[in-house]
Design a protein around this motif. Sequence first.
Motif, PDB file in Angstrom:
ATOM      1  N   ASN A 417       9.978  43.836  15.340  1.00 36.97           N
ATOM      2  CA  ASN A 417       8.871  44.760  14.619  1.00 36.97           C
ATOM      3  C   ASN A 417       8.949  44.913  13.126  1.00 36.97           C
ATOM      4  N   GLU A 418      10.390  44.795  12.985  1.00 37.84           N
ATOM      5  CA  GLU A 418      10.972  44.979  11.242  1.00 37.84           C
ATOM      6  C   GLU A 418      10.715  43.616  10.440  1.00 37.84           C
ATOM      7  N   ASN A 419      11.027  42.623  10.891  1.00 36.31           N
ATOM      8  CA  ASN A 419      11.515  41.319  10.053  1.00 36.31           C
ATOM      9  C   ASN A 419      10.510  40.204  10.434  1.00 36.31           C
ATOM     10  N   VAL A 420       9.304  40.483  10.735  1.00 29.54           N
ATOM     11  CA  VAL A 420       8.265  39.314  10.887  1.00 29.54           C
ATOM     12  C   VAL A 420       7.498  39.049   9.594  1.00 29.54           C
ATOM     13  N   PHE A 421       7.430  37.717   9.477  1.00 28.51           N
ATOM     14  CA  PHE A 421       6.595  37.417   8.161  1.00 28.51           C
ATOM     15  C   PHE A 421       5.497  36.578   8.460  1.00 28.51           C
ATOM     16  N   HIS A 422       4.266  36.426   7.709  1.00 31.04           N
ATOM     17  CA  HIS A 422       3.452  35.444   8.020  1.00 31.04           C
ATOM     18  C   HIS A 422       3.332  34.876   6.627  1.00 31.04           C
ATOM     19  N   LEU A 423       3.535  33.422   6.626  1.00 26.70           N
ATOM     20  CA  LEU A 423       3.906  32.703   5.320  1.00 26.70           C
ATOM     21  C   LEU A 423       2.326  31.977   5.113  1.00 26.70           C
ATOM     22  N   GLY A 424       1.609  32.095   5.999  1.00 24.94           N
ATOM     23  CA  GLY A 424       0.122  31.446   5.972  1.00 24.94           C
ATOM     24  C   GLY A 424      -0.244  30.646   6.770  1.00 24.94           C
ATOM     25  N   SER A 425      -1.465  30.375   7.022  1.00 27.61           N
ATOM     26  CA  SER A 425      -2.087  29.425   8.059  1.00 27.61           C
ATOM     27  C   SER A 425      -1.285  29.680   9.344  1.00 27.61           C
ATOM     28  N   ASP A 426      -0.626  28.624   9.807  1.00 28.93           N
ATOM     29  CA  ASP A 426       0.052  28.661  10.942  1.00 28.93           C
ATOM     30  C   ASP A 426       1.758  28.610  11.096  1.00 28.93           C
ATOM     31  N   GLU A 427       2.205  29.321  10.132  1.00 27.28           N
ATOM     32  CA  GLU A 427       3.667  29.366   9.883  1.00 27.28           C
ATOM     33  C   GLU A 427       3.935  30.790   9.712  1.00 27.28           C
ATOM     34  N   PHE A 428       4.966  31.227  10.611  1.00 29.53           N
ATOM     35  CA  PHE A 428       5.720  32.378  10.602  1.00 29.53           C
ATOM     36  C   PHE A 428       7.030  32.291  10.298  1.00 29.53           C
ATOM     37  N   ALA A 429       7.695  33.555   9.793  1.00 32.00           N
ATOM     38  CA  ALA A 429       9.051  33.699   9.708  1.00 32.00           C
ATOM     39  C   ALA A 429       9.736  34.859  10.179  1.00 32.00           C
ATOM     40  N   LEU A 430      10.944  34.780  10.824  1.00 30.20           N
ATOM     41  CA  LEU A 430      11.614  35.852  11.166  1.00 30.20           C
ATOM     42  C   LEU A 430      12.753  35.842  10.767  1.00 30.20           C
ATOM     43  N   VAL A 431      13.414  36.905  10.290  1.00 26.88           N
ATOM     44  CA  VAL A 431      14.728  37.202   9.664  1.00 26.88           C
ATOM     45  C   VAL A 431      15.751  38.111  10.884  1.00 26.88           C
ATOM     46  N   TRP A 432      16.828  37.495  11.142  1.00 29.81           N
ATOM     47  CA  TRP A 432      17.800  38.218  11.966  1.00 29.81           C
ATOM     48  C   TRP A 432      19.112  38.462  11.218  1.00 29.81           C
ATOM     49  N   LEU A 433      19.519  39.881  10.979  1.00 27.44           N
ATOM     50  CA  LEU A 433      20.562  40.230  10.355  1.00 27.44           C
ATOM     51  C   LEU A 433      22.007  40.119  11.100  1.00 27.44           C
ATOM     52  N   ASP A 434      21.756  38.993  11.788  1.00 23.57           N
ATOM     53  CA  ASP A 434      23.028  38.657  12.474  1.00 23.57           C
ATOM     54  C   ASP A 434      22.905  36.948  12.536  1.00 23.57           C
ATOM     55  N   ASN A 435      24.060  36.371  12.516  1.00 22.21           N
ATOM     56  CA  ASN A 435      24.082  34.803  12.657  1.00 22.21           C
ATOM     57  C   ASN A 435      25.090  34.351  13.782  1.00 22.21           C
ATOM     58  N   ASN A 436      25.270  35.245  14.671  1.00 23.35           N
ATOM     59  CA  ASN A 436      26.038  34.906  15.817  1.00 23.35           C
ATOM     60  C   ASN A 436      25.130  33.716  16.498  1.00 23.35           C
ATOM     61  N   ASP A 437      25.924  32.691  17.126  1.00 25.77           N
ATOM     62  CA  ASP A 437      25.110  31.444  17.806  1.00 25.77           C
ATOM     63  C   ASP A 437      24.492  32.033  19.008  1.00 25.77           C
ATOM     64  N   ASP A 438      25.277  32.828  19.886  1.00 26.92           N
ATOM     65  CA  ASP A 438      24.498  33.544  21.074  1.00 26.92           C
ATOM     66  C   ASP A 438      23.322  34.355  20.694  1.00 26.92           C
TER      67      ASP A 438
END
Length: 778
Positions: A417-438
């Motif tokens: 709910n917090e870190n979803v972005f619509h960059l335009g057209s058919d492209e979205f972005a999500l940010v996760w404040l954790d970069n653990n592989d699993d």
Amino acid sequence: MKTLVNKIFTTFVTVLLLVQIVSFGFAYQANKRVEVLKLTNQITTADTVFKNLFESRNYYLEAFSETAAKDYGLKQVFNEDTRSFLVALNNHKKRIDADIAIAVSKQYQVVGQLLSIERNGKKKTSVGEDQGKEFRHPEWLELPGQSYIYHLNEALYQISFSPLKSGEVIVGWVGFGYAIDKSLVEEISMQTGLHAAIVSKKNTSANWHLVASSEQQTETESLINSLLSNSNNEEMVITKHTIEDNGYQVIAVMYDFRSDILGTVKNQSMNLMLFASISILASMLGAFFIAKTITRPVNKLIEQTRVISKGNYDQSVEIDDIKELAQLASEFKMMQQAVLAREKDISHRVFHDPLTDLPNRNRLMYFLEIQLQEKEPRLALALLNVRRIRDVNDTLGHNVGDQVIKEVSRRLTKLNNENVFHLGSDEFALVWLDNNDDFIQDQIKRIFGVLDKPFTYHDIALHLQVQIGVAFNNPDNETAINLLQKTDTALHNARKSNHHYQIYDRLLDFYTIERLHLVNSLKSAFTENQLVLYYQPKLDLRASKITSVEALVRWLHPVNGLIPPDTFIPIAEQTGQMNALTKWVIEEAANQYTKWQKDDINLSIAINISAEDLRNDELITFLLALKNAKKLPDEAIALEVTENAVLSDPKLAIKLLARLQKSGFRISIDDYGTGYSSLEQLKILPVDELKIDKSFVQNLMMDKDDQTIVDSTISLAHNMNLSVVAEGVEDLETLAWLQARHCQYAQGYYVSRPLPAEKLTSWLPSFEGLKIKEKCHD
């Protein structure tokens, strides 16, 4: 007692001054941050440019020394004729415009050393003083594939060695290098915008010796020594890189005056102060005018009171302006509220997408910059591309496409709910404040899970499919732009490879700059005669003689040297130059066939045809016209096409191949066994020959499964009246095994590597008439 005008004026001026002071304070702090950011970016850029430049030279020297070490001609004269060897070594040196070339014997003696020395504005080649001496760094030769700093008199060279082998036995080493000189530092200076210098010293010495500089030699040496001895010099910005530290230090120094780098920022500060002063003066004048305007009704009342005090009672005392002042205050308040509402709306539009109302690219960049400023930022960025939106727009209309985008937006928002972005057209972005592989793998699975259910719009079920690119931030040095670029590279690779998702790896865009150079120069390769055909012989196992060859195109790039087809053919396909390349190969092969015929050499030439060529009727017409114009017999030209090329459009491929076969061309299926063609498709294909892929042949004598596959393929081909060619034959045992199973032709390095036409012509007489066993022991 202060007048009302003075009170109003003083109040206005005080408020305005406070606002200006606060604004100026924020602007001053912002400028300071800009200064720090500019200095940091300048140093970071300089470091990156130097590393890329030095590593690219290193990579190029390693690649070329390895290529030169494989040159059969160079090996042949290595221990025989010194003069011929030096000529051959010099020819290789010229190909990459190297400044030094060194050959070392197995006994670690320098058997060849050639230097490029500039005299009268021209480069001359001379023999180095280490020629005939013992090589000073034998330990370098034990670790090939690296570059080292070679000292010769007062000159330094960046050099890389590769072993010369006869079979598996090392007979010597060859190395090529570029001088670390003024041209290098001028290139560094030009790309970084900083002054650059290379300095050196022995570990026992206190002072640095200037090797090369982008500035005046005498002034620079003293300045560099001063900077390196005083690292806290606040007037200068300096960054350095150690090139060598092995009893003898060599470093690259990039520097500039802080004031020169920050000149633009300082000018902006001065302009800001000037603007603030003008604003204050204008505000004071405006405040005075407003005070006079506001107090005018009061002054009118005073004047009317004076009139009455003089006994003039005919004029009534009326202040109509009071209502106007009240109305003015009311209107001002309404205007303030309207302005505030508009600013909120504008601000929302700037940072949110109008279709989905999700935060947009501007908000994403701001959010990333904030997160990356944390002490130990740990985050991952994902870019999602909704597939086939264009098909939906073209088929059902843009309004349906918009509904699909909104549905994807709603489902992603439920997931994160917090870190979803619509960059335009058919492209979205999500940010996760954790970069653990699993954690990331789990989030990717959740994305595909939440989008798995079809979206129904007016009884039409639309499958929501996405491709994802993911990149992790670099804790040491990362910007929002770099992180977004890495994620975009990962997404592009996922699209290209048709994968559901791709995690960013540095190797994905390692060759981006080199590839861009090749794309720009491929077109000129046709007009500047940089393309050349090599021919790899095919051995007729029944007659023990060479009856045909395969034409393989090579690119002799004026800077990069010999470029293999695996590198530039994909570029030709992507840039629409594949048909032109195929035409060039066909015409060149036809000319060579005619030339061999005049010399009583009867060799059929096989030419590779791509999937794009099979979709081009014009190329088919060109082939037929060329055959007729040159009066080529049917056996002159064979056409090789891969399984995958046929499968890209089977109906069209079968139609065109049948037309070519009917016109007298032999058709061969190349790399057989690596594609997905069925026996049913093979049965209806108009082909005369199968080429078993080298992946099944190279380890044939060690892999029973490969033997089973090859044996069954040969039997299948013979039952279908097809001849068989085995690719990748590299030893006598494999050759004998294939002959025992009646494989008609063998092709591979054991028979011969691909050779230019001239070398192949001179090679043929030494091979013709020999039996297989005799050839193998030759």
